[in-house]
Design a protein around this motif. Structure first.
Motif, PDB file in Angstrom:
ATOM      1  N   VAL A  51       0.877  -1.101  -0.005  1.00  0.00           N
ATOM      2  CA  VAL A  51       0.064   0.037   0.004  1.00  0.00           C
ATOM      3  C   VAL A  51       0.768   1.136   0.086  1.00  0.00           C
ATOM      4  O   VAL A  51       1.967   1.286   0.849  1.00  0.00           O
ATOM      5  N   TYR A  52       0.655   2.156  -0.923  1.00  0.00           N
ATOM      6  CA  TYR A  52       1.411   3.342  -1.134  1.00  0.00           C
ATOM      7  C   TYR A  52       0.575   4.565  -1.160  1.00  0.00           C
ATOM      8  O   TYR A  52      -0.690   4.329  -1.395  1.00  0.00           O
ATOM      9  N   ASP A  53       0.907   5.528  -0.584  1.00  0.00           N
ATOM     10  CA  ASP A  53       0.213   7.164  -0.733  1.00  0.00           C
ATOM     11  C   ASP A  53       1.036   7.587  -1.976  1.00  0.00           C
ATOM     12  O   ASP A  53       2.334   7.971  -2.041  1.00  0.00           O
ATOM     13  N   THR A  54       0.247   7.938  -3.274  1.00  0.00           N
ATOM     14  CA  THR A  54       0.848   8.522  -4.320  1.00  0.00           C
ATOM     15  C   THR A  54       0.887  10.118  -4.223  1.00  0.00           C
ATOM     16  O   THR A  54       1.318  10.605  -4.956  1.00  0.00           O
ATOM     17  N   GLY A  55       0.273  10.490  -3.009  1.00  0.00           N
ATOM     18  CA  GLY A  55       0.014  12.047  -3.115  1.00  0.00           C
ATOM     19  C   GLY A  55      -1.512  12.494  -3.482  1.00  0.00           C
ATOM     20  O   GLY A  55      -1.492  13.651  -3.127  1.00  0.00           O
ATOM     21  N   GLY A  57      -3.918   9.952  -2.955  1.00  0.00           N
ATOM     22  CA  GLY A  57      -4.510   8.821  -2.307  1.00  0.00           C
ATOM     23  C   GLY A  57      -3.989   7.563  -2.125  1.00  0.00           C
ATOM     24  O   GLY A  57      -2.788   7.551  -2.591  1.00  0.00           O
ATOM     25  N   LEU A  58      -4.302   6.744  -1.368  1.00  0.00           N
ATOM     26  CA  LEU A  58      -3.901   5.187  -1.163  1.00  0.00           C
ATOM     27  C   LEU A  58      -4.085   4.454  -2.543  1.00  0.00           C
ATOM     28  O   LEU A  58      -4.702   4.601  -3.414  1.00  0.00           O
ATOM     29  N   PRO A 105      -5.470   2.543  -7.356  1.00  0.00           N
ATOM     30  CA  PRO A 105      -5.678   3.431  -6.597  1.00  0.00           C
ATOM     31  C   PRO A 105      -6.909   3.940  -6.210  1.00  0.00           C
ATOM     32  O   PRO A 105      -8.334   3.665  -6.936  1.00  0.00           O
ATOM     33  N   ASP A 106      -7.107   4.822  -4.968  1.00  0.00           N
ATOM     34  CA  ASP A 106      -7.981   5.387  -4.655  1.00  0.00           C
ATOM     35  C   ASP A 106      -8.101   6.726  -5.351  1.00  0.00           C
ATOM     36  O   ASP A 106      -6.889   7.222  -5.649  1.00  0.00           O
ATOM     37  N   ASP A 121      -6.429  13.329  -9.654  1.00  0.00           N
ATOM     38  CA  ASP A 121      -5.844  12.233  -8.872  1.00  0.00           C
ATOM     39  C   ASP A 121      -5.229  11.009  -9.597  1.00  0.00           C
ATOM     40  O   ASP A 121      -4.367  10.437  -9.156  1.00  0.00           O
ATOM     41  N   TRP A 128       3.007   8.154 -11.013  1.00  0.00           N
ATOM     42  CA  TRP A 128       3.660   7.299  -9.884  1.00  0.00           C
ATOM     43  C   TRP A 128       3.975   6.010 -10.216  1.00  0.00           C
ATOM     44  O   TRP A 128       4.972   5.324 -10.131  1.00  0.00           O
TER      45      TRP A 128
END
Length: 262
Positions: A51-55, A57-58, A105-106, A121, A128
């Protein structure tokens, strides 16, 4: 407005509202959406994502065995206002098995945010992902619309190796005249900018377009018209409703056509 007054082609208001409401055409929609969540939970159990945060959203990243052949980013549907990455990972096992990392992604949703926010987003998520491998993009339903818009973006378009669009809509004008217009809420300039039918020359990557014969007639027409503009033959999924086409990334002719572009 007088009942029966035509507001788009041969549609009156009630007819157009129905043509842009897939639940009218698939009475078991709730069952399919519940299946999305259950099958994504199973995918997460079998292939635990990072799980990453792209800036913006997750994002769940399901890893293929290295070396991966590329990274496939999928944009979920939900009429621009529902679902999350927890409902959109059901194709990950098949794509991971085929050698692709899978990013789900979210992103911000309507009506709390606006459609341009959602697109931005997904652009961020794509940038990313593209930093981590050759990028393949897909979307289903409203996610196919967003994916097509993102494919026209000069920041993302040149990075794409392929685009797979399932059961999308690509011209917002009739959708905005339907009941959906109340919450999509775009002005004319925004609707033009966010309608990929007006910007097909900006899409340079190979495109796969699929739809089901049990979808609403407007979604079928939009897929057919966009495929013609893109110069491709759409993949027709016989007897398949709008919600079932989300699984076409995992098996069948759409899956095969997409992998042929990897």
């Amino acid at each position: 407005m007088t009942p029966g007054t035509k507001i788009w082609r041969d549609y009156d208001q009630a007819g157009l509202d129905a043509a842009y409401d897939q639940r009218v055409w698939a009475k078991d929609a709730a069952d399919w959406i519940a299946r999305y969540a259950a099958d994504t939970a199973a995918a997460r159990a079998a292939h635990p994502p990072e799980v990453y945060d792209t800036g913006a959203g997750l994002l769940d990243l399901y890893r293929a065995k290295p070396p991966a052949r590329g990274i496939h980013l999928h944009v979920h549907g939900g009429a621009w206002r529902s679902l999350t990455r927890a409902d959109a990972g059901m194709a990950a096992p098949a794509l991971v098995t085929a050698g692709l990392d899978v990013a789900v992604p979210d992103f911000r949703l309507l009506p709390e945010f606006r459609l341009p926010h959602m697109v931005e987003d997904v652009v961020t998520a794509c940038l990313w992902a593209a930093a981590r491998g050759p990028l393949h993009l897909s979307g289903h339903s409203s996610g196919a619309h967003v994916a097509a818009v993102v494919a026209t973006d000069p920041r993302v378009g040149p990075l794409l190796r392929s685009v797979t669009l399932l059961s999308g809509l690509y011209d917002l004008e009739p959708a905005l005249l339907s009941a959906r217009g109340a919450y999509v809420a775009l002005d004319a300039a925004e609707a033009m900018a966010l309608s990929p039918v007006h910007h097909v020359r900006r899409i340079a990557a190979p495109v796969v377009i699929g739809y089901g014969t049990a979808e609403s007639p407007e979604f079928i027409r939009q897929s057919q018209d966009f495929a013609k503009l893109m110069g491709v033959e759409p993949i027709v999924l016989e007897g398949t409703n709008h919600f079932a086409t989300a699984y076409a990334l995992a098996e069948g002719p759409v899956h095969q056509a997409m992998l042929a572009l990897v």
